[in-house]
Write an enzyme that holds these catalytic residues in place. Structure first.
Site, PDB file in Angstrom:
ATOM      1  N   HIS A  27     -23.107 -11.133   8.188  1.00  0.00           N
ATOM      2  CA  HIS A  27     -22.499  -9.937   8.763  1.00  0.00           C
ATOM      3  C   HIS A  27     -22.088  -8.980   7.658  1.00  0.00           C
ATOM      4  CE1 HIS A  27     -18.200 -10.532   7.724  1.00  0.00           C
ATOM      5  NE2 HIS A  27     -18.495 -11.823   7.761  1.00  0.00           N
ATOM      6  N   CYS A  28     -22.055  -7.678   8.010  1.00  0.00           N
ATOM      7  CA  CYS A  28     -21.524  -6.659   7.094  1.00  0.00           C
ATOM      8  C   CYS A  28     -20.208  -6.174   7.680  1.00  0.00           C
ATOM      9  CB  CYS A  28     -22.531  -5.525   6.900  1.00  0.00           C
ATOM     10  SG  CYS A  28     -22.946  -4.650   8.423  1.00  0.00           S
ATOM     11  N   VAL A  29     -19.829  -4.950   7.427  1.00  0.00           N
ATOM     12  CA  VAL A  29     -18.538  -4.446   7.901  1.00  0.00           C
ATOM     13  C   VAL A  29     -18.495  -4.312   9.417  1.00  0.00           C
ATOM     14  CG1 VAL A  29     -16.922  -2.495   7.801  1.00  0.00           C
ATOM     15  CG2 VAL A  29     -18.145  -3.212   5.752  1.00  0.00           C
TER      16      VAL A  29
END
Length: 480
Positions: A27-29
């Site tokens: 996952h990213c932000v």
């Protein structure tokens, strides 16, 4: 508000075709990034109904689900607990999806992988530089004077902020060297050393290169005289991207080649010194001069377009930036921004990026105002706030693209705001927060024009979204 994250993870898995269809997850932000065995098994209609899911799309060989800041980490943890998958980095998942991408997507991914880790340092430096510029701007707060002239005791504070602001840009090649070496599989510490070498104090500062070439102020280009055989320009690469990016790639190739052939017993002695010496000579003799001139050509081409046709340039950028965000290709503009700041003293690209972000937020705010669906209103309001501070994915994928006409309204607002900025030659002295606080990084004398552009980019999408929702969805009624 509390959410049942295990149940959300189970519903996501069902809509993806089951846990057996999931190879890797990270996952990213704002987004879950998933490597799927068969993307064709995804049931998008079912996925869109899952709580917290604001949208989904397939790009760069990966299936991405927009969740939003904060919540994405909890959903990811529940997804891992449900499937038993090991923790993966974004780079791991991207590598898994690499064989499903075309060459352009792979190039964009390189830029993304290199620049995203150092982006916080650039944003912090940009904000501090903006504060510094405001303190030194004549007439900004006091007519005919700067704050420093009016209050001389602020000079120490100004100097301290200036030091902090300039650090990331002065040593930018070291930051890029670290990140690029990591991306290309080389030693990160050697990437830092290579980057620092390109800004060594013994080299002519890159900011004075033009004067030295022109022979101004009694300056001339210094050279390393190598045994009387050939000369290498004794010039640094402060604030430049392409030289260290290419040099780090070459360094990583050389280092990996040596490690595969040098015996383990002498690797520590042979590999680092050979890598740095060979790459250092290539960087200063060939890579640096070639990429410097390439960077100058790129920036001159972009500047020429906006000088000759500012209205066309602003319209094209304003219309295309958000669609490029969808594909992930927007990461390439960071390199252009930094190159413009290095060679032109400011960038007109970044202010237009702010216009796009604000326009997406205002379109989502229009949906919030017109909708009577509680879930849509909640999603639209939080997404709008996120966009106003530079994170547009929740607004784009969760709201605007779903209803379509808000997205088109945002594109028009972005284009009009960008045209206004382009016509008035608004520039930023550094990269900052791509939203409402963005004015801090704008060149002080252009802040009023930038604020007007912000108003245009925010009002137009909001008004259009409200008007189109009544006309398209159901005349006389709000969005259902």
């Amino acid at each position: 508000m509390s959410h049942d994250y295990p149940n959300i993870a189970r519903e996501i898995l069902r809509s993806l075709g089951g846990s057996e269809n999931l190879e890797q997850a990270a996952h990213c932000v704002t987004r879950l990034r998933l490597a799927l065995k068969d993307p064709g098994l995804v049931r998008n209609a079912e996925l869109s109904q899952v709580d917290l899911v604001k949208g989904s799309f397939f790009t760069g060989g990966l299936f991405q689900i927009v969740i939003g800041p904060g919540e994405v980490e909890k959903v990811y943890a529940a997804l891992r607990a449900e499937t038993g998958l090991a923790a993966s980095t974004i780079a791991d998942v991207k590598q898994k999806g690499a064989d499903k991408t075309n060459p352009m997507q792979r190039l964009v991914r390189v830029f993304s992988d290199v620049f995203m880790p150092i982006l916080p340092a650039l944003i912090i430096a940009g904000l501090l530089m903006g504060v510094n510029n405001l303190m030194g701007a004549k007439g900004m707060f006091i007519e005919g004077q700067t704050l420093l002239e009016a209050y001389p005791n602020l000079d120490g504070l100004w100097s301290l902020i200036n030091l902090m602001a300039n650090t990331s840009f002065v040593f930018l090649p070291a930051l890029v060297g670290w990140s690029a070496a990591k991306r290309f599989g080389g030693s990160e510490i050697l990437g830092i050393v290579l980057g620092l070498m390109l800004v060594h104090p013994d080299l002519l500062n890159a900011w004075n290169y033009g004067k030295a070439v022109a022979g101004l102020d009694g300056q001339s280009l210094p050279y390393f005289d190598i045994l009387g055989w050939f000369q290498i320009e004794k010039v640094g690469y402060q604030g430049q991207i392409l030289p260290i990016l290419m040099a780090a790639y070459v360094m990583s190739v050389i280092e990996k080649w040596l490690r595969a052939r040098v015996p383990n017993a002498i690797q520590l002695l042979v590999v680092p010194i050979t890598t740095i010496v060979v790459t250092g000579v290539l960087a200063l003799a060939i890579i640096g001069p070639v990429t410097r001139h390439l960077g100058i050509l790129i920036t001159e081409g972009v500047v020429t377009l906006f000088d000759l046709a500012p209205m066309l340039g602003g319209a094209i950028f304003g219309l295309l930036y958000a669609p490029l965000v969808i594909t992930g290709m927007h990461h390439m503009f960071l390199a252009v921004d930094l190159q413009l700041i290095s060679t032109q003293g400011g960038t007109f690209i970044w202010p237009m990026i702010v216009m796009s972000n604000l326009a997406q937020g205002s379109a989502a705010l229009g949906v919030f105002y017109m909708s009577r669906n509680a879930r849509d209103r909640s999603m639209a309001s939080t997404s709008a706030i996120s966009s106003y501070f530079g994170i547009t994915e929740p607004a784009m994928f969760g709201v605007n693209l779903r209803f379509k006409f808000p997205f088109y309204a945002a594109l028009l607002g972005s284009a009009l705001g960008s045209i206004f900025l382009s016509l008035n030659k608004v520039q930023a002295s550094a990269i900052g927060v791509g939203g409402l606080p963005g004015f801090i990084s704008i060149v002080p004398h252009a802040i009023p024009m930038f604020v007007i552009g912000m108003v245009v980019a925010m009002v137009v999408p909001f008004v259009l979204t409200c008007a189109l929702s009544m006309k398209i969805v159901r005349p006389g009624y709000r969005v259902a």
